[in-house]
Design an enzyme around this catalytic site. Structure first.
Site, PDB file in Angstrom:
ATOM      1  N   ASN A  46     -13.648  -3.985  -0.992  1.00 22.72           N
ATOM      2  CA  ASN A  46     -12.846  -4.371   0.165  1.00 22.72           C
ATOM      3  C   ASN A  46     -13.156  -5.829   0.479  1.00 22.72           C
ATOM      4  O   ASN A  46     -14.134  -6.143   1.160  1.00 22.72           O
ATOM      5  CB  ASN A  46     -13.178  -3.465   1.355  1.00 22.72           C
ATOM      6  CG  ASN A  46     -12.353  -3.779   2.594  1.00 22.72           C
ATOM      7  OD1 ASN A  46     -11.664  -4.790   2.669  1.00 22.72           O
ATOM      8  ND2 ASN A  46     -12.441  -2.907   3.581  1.00 22.72           N
ATOM      9  N   HIS A  74      -3.571  -3.743   8.099  1.00 22.48           N
ATOM     10  CA  HIS A  74      -4.668  -2.828   8.474  1.00 22.48           C
ATOM     11  C   HIS A  74      -4.300  -1.372   8.198  1.00 22.48           C
ATOM     12  O   HIS A  74      -4.849  -0.456   8.797  1.00 22.48           O
ATOM     13  CB  HIS A  74      -5.066  -2.991   9.945  1.00 22.48           C
ATOM     14  CG  HIS A  74      -5.682  -4.313  10.265  1.00 22.48           C
ATOM     15  ND1 HIS A  74      -5.339  -5.059  11.370  1.00 22.48           N
ATOM     16  CD2 HIS A  74      -6.626  -5.040   9.610  1.00 22.48           C
ATOM     17  CE1 HIS A  74      -6.031  -6.182  11.392  1.00 22.48           C
ATOM     18  NE2 HIS A  74      -6.834  -6.193  10.329  1.00 22.48           N
ATOM     19  N   GLU A  90     -12.309   2.090   5.579  1.00 22.04           N
ATOM     20  CA  GLU A  90     -11.273   1.741   4.611  1.00 22.04           C
ATOM     21  C   GLU A  90     -11.697   2.070   3.188  1.00 22.04           C
ATOM     22  O   GLU A  90     -10.863   2.447   2.357  1.00 22.04           O
ATOM     23  CB  GLU A  90     -10.945   0.250   4.736  1.00 22.04           C
ATOM     24  CG  GLU A  90     -10.301  -0.120   6.059  1.00 22.04           C
ATOM     25  CD  GLU A  90     -10.322  -1.608   6.341  1.00 22.04           C
ATOM     26  OE1 GLU A  90      -9.324  -2.120   6.870  1.00 22.04           O
ATOM     27  OE2 GLU A  90     -11.336  -2.257   6.045  1.00 22.04           O
ATOM     28  N   ARG A  97      -7.412 -16.635  14.697  1.00 23.83           N
ATOM     29  CA  ARG A  97      -5.965 -16.685  14.515  1.00 23.83           C
ATOM     30  C   ARG A  97      -5.264 -16.601  15.871  1.00 23.83           C
ATOM     31  O   ARG A  97      -5.718 -15.881  16.766  1.00 23.83           O
ATOM     32  CB  ARG A  97      -5.490 -15.546  13.614  1.00 23.83           C
ATOM     33  CG  ARG A  97      -5.715 -15.788  12.133  1.00 23.83           C
ATOM     34  CD  ARG A  97      -5.353 -14.560  11.317  1.00 23.83           C
ATOM     35  NE  ARG A  97      -6.518 -13.774  10.988  1.00 23.83           N
ATOM     36  CZ  ARG A  97      -6.477 -12.577  10.405  1.00 23.83           C
ATOM     37  NH1 ARG A  97      -5.320 -12.025  10.093  1.00 23.83           N
ATOM     38  NH2 ARG A  97      -7.594 -11.932  10.120  1.00 23.83           N
ATOM     39  N   ARG A 150      -8.931  -2.896  -2.049  1.00 23.77           N
ATOM     40  CA  ARG A 150      -8.027  -3.170  -0.949  1.00 23.77           C
ATOM     41  C   ARG A 150      -7.214  -4.412  -1.304  1.00 23.77           C
ATOM     42  O   ARG A 150      -7.755  -5.439  -1.684  1.00 23.77           O
ATOM     43  CB  ARG A 150      -8.813  -3.440   0.330  1.00 23.77           C
ATOM     44  CG  ARG A 150      -7.942  -3.874   1.509  1.00 23.77           C
ATOM     45  CD  ARG A 150      -8.784  -4.527   2.584  1.00 23.77           C
ATOM     46  NE  ARG A 150      -7.983  -4.952   3.725  1.00 23.77           N
ATOM     47  CZ  ARG A 150      -8.382  -5.826   4.633  1.00 23.77           C
ATOM     48  NH1 ARG A 150      -9.592  -6.382   4.526  1.00 23.77           N
ATOM     49  NH2 ARG A 150      -7.622  -6.165   5.632  1.00 23.77           N
TER      50      ARG A 150
END
Length: 398
Positions: A9, A181, A379, A241, A93
């Site tokens: 990931n 996500h 994840e 961001r 991922r």
């Protein structure tokens, strides 16, 4: 021991991993390399789990190592320190799969090339996601590599949720709201299915709050709407961001202030959010320890923007039955959870202050109409399950 499965990931400055027995998905160890590409900060490796001891004794990484180098180093380390572990399949991922990739797929050179075209839409992640894949394709072309997409979970959204109000030709060539996500949301959806049964089929909003942050509204545990759009820059205020911003302001910066596209990119991705507003840090932990008015204002704005978007998503699903906090901030900041929930009384949200303080799984007040949960995401587990399934089905064959 038979073959092992490695889930990778790659984030903007990290490479998380989890190692499993391929046949059973019994966990062997998990950890990661942090500090990749951070100037003046040496990369740091950590691991925990039954098989982590041998890996944790490794020498330090080169300070300027990148994602590709870190992945190569990790795979070489597993082979050197644990030669009985034969690598059978690697799951990755991949942030952006566009409209083309709506489910996990084995990566071939052709697919890698097609995925590379999405790099401008997720510049902080896609190149790092693909770097380990590219390296392994060159060095071990017969090793099955499975790409799992953050965008895929959101392909269930109705068309209206995916459209921009632009001329139709843009949508026809793939300019749509994709959302991100998705691996995290997929994991949380399955957790809710197990924990809340029929209630989880109702109106759910999940807040994935970390350095990158987004929200997802679900009905029937499928994505109905989300805050990120064509890129992972949209939606919530994040660590560095900006999130959603008036496009007229961007035109002003270009036309009136002479800002170049490169400078605007740097501003929106790396100089805004918590970092930009506070002038202190992009890390909420640092801001919570800082007494300055600017740090306080940054945290207040983060909560305000999140609460406004939760209200918007509640409209998309017709109300709110369950609100879930997850990811780094969502799981670990009681203060931020409380700030956000303070705006949401009109949606039936109220929290138990003591349960929230101690990080209980259920933090909603007993009398509140909406349930509030704190669930850890995983994840890598979603990646591992998908990679194992394709490997077993023989879909690993290119």
């Amino acid at each position: 021991m038979s073959g092992v499965l490695l889930a990778l990931n790659a984030g903007s400055s990290s490479l998380k991993f989890a190692l499993y027995e391929a046949a059973t998905l019994a966990p062997l160890c998990r950890g990661g390399v942090a500090g990749l590409g951070e100037t003046g900060q040496p990369a740091h490796f950590s691991a925990h789990g039954p098989e982590a001891g041998k890996l944790s004794a490794l020498a330090s990484l080169a300070p300027d190592i990148d994602h590709e180098g870190a992945a190569r180093w990790l795979i070489d380390a597993i082979a050197a320190r644990q030669p009985e572990l034969e690598l059978a399949v690697v799951g990755h991922r991949v942030v952006h799969g566009g409209a083309e990739f709506d489910r996990p797929v084995r990566v071939t050179p052709d697919i890698l090339q097609r995925l590379s075209a999405y790099a401008p839409l997720a510049p902080s992640h896609q190149p790092h996601n693909l770097a380990p894949i590219r390296s392994l394709l060159a060095s071990r072309p017969d090793l099955p590599q499975i790409a799992c997409f953050d965008t895929a979970f959101h392909r269930t959204q109705p068309r209206l949720a995916q459209l921009f109000p632009l001329p139709r030709a843009f949508a026809e060539r793939g300019v749509l709201r994709y959302g991100f996500h998705g691996l995290s949301y997929q994991f949380i959806a399955e957790e809710l299915r197990l924990l809340r049964g029929e209630r989880a089929q109702g109106r759910v909003i999940v807040a994935h709050l970390g350095h990158g942050a987004s929200l997802c509204a679900m009905r029937g545990l499928t994505s109905v709407a989300t805050t990120m759009g064509f890129t992972a820059l949209d939606g919530l205020m994040m660590g560095s961001r900006s999130g959603a911003i008036d496009p007229g302001l961007l035109l002003h910066l270009i036309l009136e202030e002479g800002m170049t596209a490169k400078a605007l990119h740097e501003l929106l991705y790396n100089e805004s959010g918590l970092l930009g507003v506070s002038g202190v840090s992009d890390d909420l932990r640092a801001l919570e320890a800082d007494a300055s008015p600017a740090a306080e204002e940054a945290m207040a704005l983060f909560a305000y923007r999140a609460a406004r978007e939760i209200g918007s998503l509640a409209s998309a699903v017709g109300g709110l039955d369950i609100l879930v906090f997850t990811a780094g901030i969502g799981e670990n900041s009681p203060a931020m959870r409380a700030r956000i929930c303070a705006f949401l009384g009109h949606l039936g949200v109220a929290i138990d202050a003591e349960a929230n303080r101690r990080g209980a799984a259920s933090i909603g007040a007993a009398e509140a109409a909406a349930e509030v949960l704190v669930l850890a995401t995983n994840e890598e587990a979603v990646i591992a399950e998908a990679a194992q399934r394709l490997w077993r089905e023989g879909a690993g064959e290119p």
